[in-house]
Design an enzyme around this catalytic site. Structure first.
Site, PDB file in Angstrom:
ATOM      1  N   ASP A  71       0.833  -1.071   0.186  1.00 29.71           N
ATOM      2  CA  ASP A  71       0.073   0.143   0.005  1.00 29.71           C
ATOM      3  C   ASP A  71       0.814   1.298  -0.009  1.00 29.71           C
ATOM      4  O   ASP A  71       2.119   1.127  -0.095  1.00 29.71           O
ATOM      5  CB  ASP A  71      -1.095  -0.081   1.054  1.00 29.71           C
ATOM      6  CG  ASP A  71      -0.402   0.013   2.543  1.00 29.71           C
ATOM      7  OD1 ASP A  71       0.958   0.327   2.669  1.00 29.71           O
ATOM      8  OD2 ASP A  71      -0.886   0.081   3.515  1.00 29.71           O
ATOM      9  N   ASP A 131      -7.734  -7.749   0.753  1.00 26.08           N
ATOM     10  CA  ASP A 131      -6.645  -8.138   1.806  1.00 26.08           C
ATOM     11  C   ASP A 131      -7.448  -7.419   3.006  1.00 26.08           C
ATOM     12  O   ASP A 131      -8.490  -6.588   2.990  1.00 26.08           O
ATOM     13  CB  ASP A 131      -5.454  -7.093   1.582  1.00 26.08           C
ATOM     14  CG  ASP A 131      -5.852  -5.913   2.136  1.00 26.08           C
ATOM     15  OD1 ASP A 131      -6.409  -4.947   1.407  1.00 26.08           O
ATOM     16  OD2 ASP A 131      -5.301  -5.370   3.036  1.00 26.08           O
ATOM     17  N   CYS A 191     -13.108 -28.475   7.678  1.00 27.70           N
ATOM     18  CA  CYS A 191     -11.668 -28.018   7.325  1.00 27.70           C
ATOM     19  C   CYS A 191     -10.741 -29.191   7.213  1.00 27.70           C
ATOM     20  O   CYS A 191     -10.716 -29.985   8.260  1.00 27.70           O
ATOM     21  CB  CYS A 191     -11.489 -26.929   8.042  1.00 27.70           C
ATOM     22  SG  CYS A 191      -9.803 -26.022   7.813  1.00 27.70           S
ATOM     23  N   CYS A 208      -7.140 -28.425   6.824  1.00 25.46           N
ATOM     24  CA  CYS A 208      -5.924 -27.708   7.207  1.00 25.46           C
ATOM     25  C   CYS A 208      -5.182 -28.487   8.079  1.00 25.46           C
ATOM     26  O   CYS A 208      -5.408 -29.215   8.809  1.00 25.46           O
ATOM     27  CB  CYS A 208      -6.147 -26.100   7.568  1.00 25.46           C
ATOM     28  SG  CYS A 208      -6.451 -25.918   9.218  1.00 25.46           S
ATOM     29  N   CYS A 210      -6.654 -28.255  11.586  1.00 24.30           N
ATOM     30  CA  CYS A 210      -7.730 -29.209  11.730  1.00 24.30           C
ATOM     31  C   CYS A 210      -7.498 -30.477  11.620  1.00 24.30           C
ATOM     32  O   CYS A 210      -7.931 -31.356  12.319  1.00 24.30           O
ATOM     33  CB  CYS A 210      -8.767 -28.618  10.641  1.00 24.30           C
ATOM     34  SG  CYS A 210      -9.643 -27.159  11.456  1.00 24.30           S
ATOM     35  N   HIS A 263      -5.263 -21.630  10.480  1.00 32.18           N
ATOM     36  CA  HIS A 263      -6.297 -22.033  10.220  1.00 32.18           C
ATOM     37  C   HIS A 263      -7.119 -20.800   9.373  1.00 32.18           C
ATOM     38  O   HIS A 263      -7.773 -21.161   8.438  1.00 32.18           O
ATOM     39  CB  HIS A 263      -7.141 -22.674  11.277  1.00 32.18           C
ATOM     40  CG  HIS A 263      -8.660 -22.786  11.038  1.00 32.18           C
ATOM     41  ND1 HIS A 263      -9.202 -23.828  10.326  1.00 32.18           N
ATOM     42  CD2 HIS A 263      -9.598 -21.740  11.138  1.00 32.18           C
ATOM     43  CE1 HIS A 263     -10.637 -23.679  10.115  1.00 32.18           C
ATOM     44  NE2 HIS A 263     -10.765 -22.365  10.595  1.00 32.18           N
TER      45      HIS A 263
END
Lengths: 375, 375
Positions: free
Chosen positions: B94, B268, B306, B308, B311, B337
């Site tokens: 930015d 974002d 999930c 991931c 998880c 996560h």
């Protein structure tokens, strides 16, 4: 059947150090070994996968902390500490003795056990040899510790003798209370302060009770390094050759090397992760304070002789930036490096023992490392 | 030659959402995409490898923070931001505008730029369109932002108009100052507050200057969600179809889905990592406050839907323990996560666009998710 078995592979002809193999319910461990500390069921900032990457074979966790939070019964319900924290290699738990004795005014010792106030909420708590073993039975570590009194330094002969003898009686009570000797190896802890004959007596009394391994407690508690070495040397010589020896809470590079030379097989210490979170690294050239302005524009790696994940990918300048900005990744990357450094040091020590050149290795190591940059 | 190229793959027949591909100097990005935020040259608590595991293709970093610490010149000496932080995929920075305007009393705006005091040490600093671009040229991100004024909410028409027009003038100055248009794509930022005709004017003025992409700023700054959607819808319709559109600072699941439907390609937000460090997870059933006592003995995974790393390996009870004991691993695992959750949500959104069923997907998602557990 015993939970663990120690195999003495060889003794270094140059130094007398032991090379061994420790068979546990969660894998075989080449000794001597350094055990990363995971006080609260986590080696601070690290995942189990990262610990495996750096070839950690066994970690330590603290009974006192887990007893208070989240509680051993919860860990038991989760299926034990291995499952709770997702670590399928070996675990050793201490007994909580060291922590409760460190509480000072917040604890009261009787023959029965120790009444203390939790450092978290001031609640009244009680640990005895039986309770400490019961908690460790719930946690389910492969190697567990007797509830002992870590004699402070300095302490007079009479105090030290009484304290050591109580540690022996507590060790016996713990052994009697231990529910799973077939899957958790209970170690006795040698005390006796800085008095050689008390160390001898402690070692003998514990062997009479008979344990599958022996810890050496009450060292590195403020005494001069020379005295520590002398007492350690005097203690290991009275321990059985066919059982592992664990020097509790010791983990500076020089203490590790000398500890191995004096016959120790296992070590643990919070030093590598604690100093990492403070921005200090262990390197082959000694201590490196990452936050120092010297490294502001230093784009070289943390340790020129290291090939760990951190050293392969990040510069001192970047690590310094992370430390200065309190970024978690800074603590992670330096913790990784420091643990890798000690685990790798132990690997080199094992190789040196195998090749009967541990004294040469020690000399070479310190030519680069420099005692003045020790911890 | 332009640094980036946007390819419109298709438009969802059901919702009007865009599926695209953004070609950058550091890889091809399937859009719409969520960009994890790495404010200080690190996505808080994560390694680059972990971000790659969860298929992050582009991350955002903040010019204001890097300008102050470690300084853009240092990053340039390190070989640029990619090399400094060990991230070889795309980066967007930015302009620092949002941060300096947020300083309130600590800054003074003139046509030339913004004089402000560092939030770190109170030192006097100055950012102008030219300096902000110069700093971003030193950092070397693939996509960089014009120095703009983020109009606060509420703001009257006159203030908003003047502010928007200055943003246009600053965008032009930034474009003129930009040294590397062939390797860094400079985006113009549409402002105009909650006034439709000002949004239209801003979009038109910026397109007259001509940028390789357009950001939408000044939304999600406190206005009602309905108003945000209306202004967003009104803004994207005036942006060119062959350039990417980036909605700044937006990242709740409902805003992402609706943003995509309204024609946005890039998002974002610090939300996933910020709430993670506070012990809150994003799940397919909405917000889950891990530290709640409800989860004390809950050995199920964070999100039943999930797969991931977190998880697959840890229970809510363990995560709660880590959060309650302030362990870094807790922040790590929940951050992992949450970022995975949003990146995976964007993946499902892209699949739904491909199959012309994004409105169906939105309905299904919220049947499970529940608006009441939104952020």
């Amino acid at each position: 059947m015993e939970a663990i078995r120690y195999e003495l592979i060889k003794t270094c002809k140059q130094s007398g150090a032991r090379l061994g193999r420790l068979h546990t319910p969660h894998g075989v461990i080449d000794t001597p070994i350094f055990m990363p500390v995971g006080t609260q069921a986590t080696v601070k900032s690290m995942t189990p996968e990262e610990l495996k990457e750096m070839e950690a074979k066994i970690i330590l966790s603290n009974t006192y902390h887990l007893f208070l939070r989240p509680g051993h019964k919860l860990v038991e319900k989760a299926g034990g500490l291995h499952k709770f924290m997702n670590w399928d290699r070996a675990i050793l738990t201490d007994s909580g003795g060291f922590q409760v004795f460190s509480l000072g005014d917040l604890r009261k010792i009787t023959e029965e056990g120790v009444l203390f106030r939790s450092h978290l909420d001031g609640s009244k708590q009680f640990l005895s040899p039986e309770i400490a073993i019961g908690v460790q039975n719930s946690l389910g570590a492969d190697i567990i510790m007797s509830f002992d009194e870590c004699t402070p330094y300095p302490a007079d002969h009479s105090y030290t003798k009484h304290s050591m003898e109580r540690t022996t009686r507590w060790a016996k009570r713990g052994k009697d209370a231990h529910k799973y000797p077939d899957r958790q190896a209970l170690f006795g802890i040698v005390q006796g302060g800085m008095y050689k004959e008390l160390r001898y007596e402690s070692a003998m009394q514990l062997q009479e009770i008979d344990f599958p391994g022996y810890s050496i407690g009450g060292l590195s508690v403020g005494e001069p390094k020379g005295m520590m070495r002398e007492i350690l040397s005097h203690t290991t010589r009275f321990l059985p050759k066919d059982k592992p020896r664990y020097l509790m809470g010791v983990g500076t590079p020089d203490d590790l090397i000398d500890g191995v030379i004096l016959g120790v097989d296992m070590f643990d210490c919070v030093l590598p992760t604690r100093i990492a979170r403070n921005g200090t690294a262990m390197t082959s050239r000694g201590r490196l304070v990452v936050r120092n302005a010297t490294y502001m524009e230093d784009f070289s790696k943390l340790d020129e002789n290291c090939d760990c994940y951190t050293c392969r990918n990040y510069s001192r300048a970047y690590l310094r930036h992370l430390v200065k900005t309190d970024e978690i990744l800074g603590a992670r990357l330096i913790s990784y490096h420091n643990l890798y450094f000690l685990l790798n040091l132990m690997k080199k020590i094992r190789e040196a023992i195998m090749e009967d050149r541990l004294l040469d290795f020690k000399k070479e190591f310190f030519e680069s490392y420099g005692y003045e940059k020790n911890f």
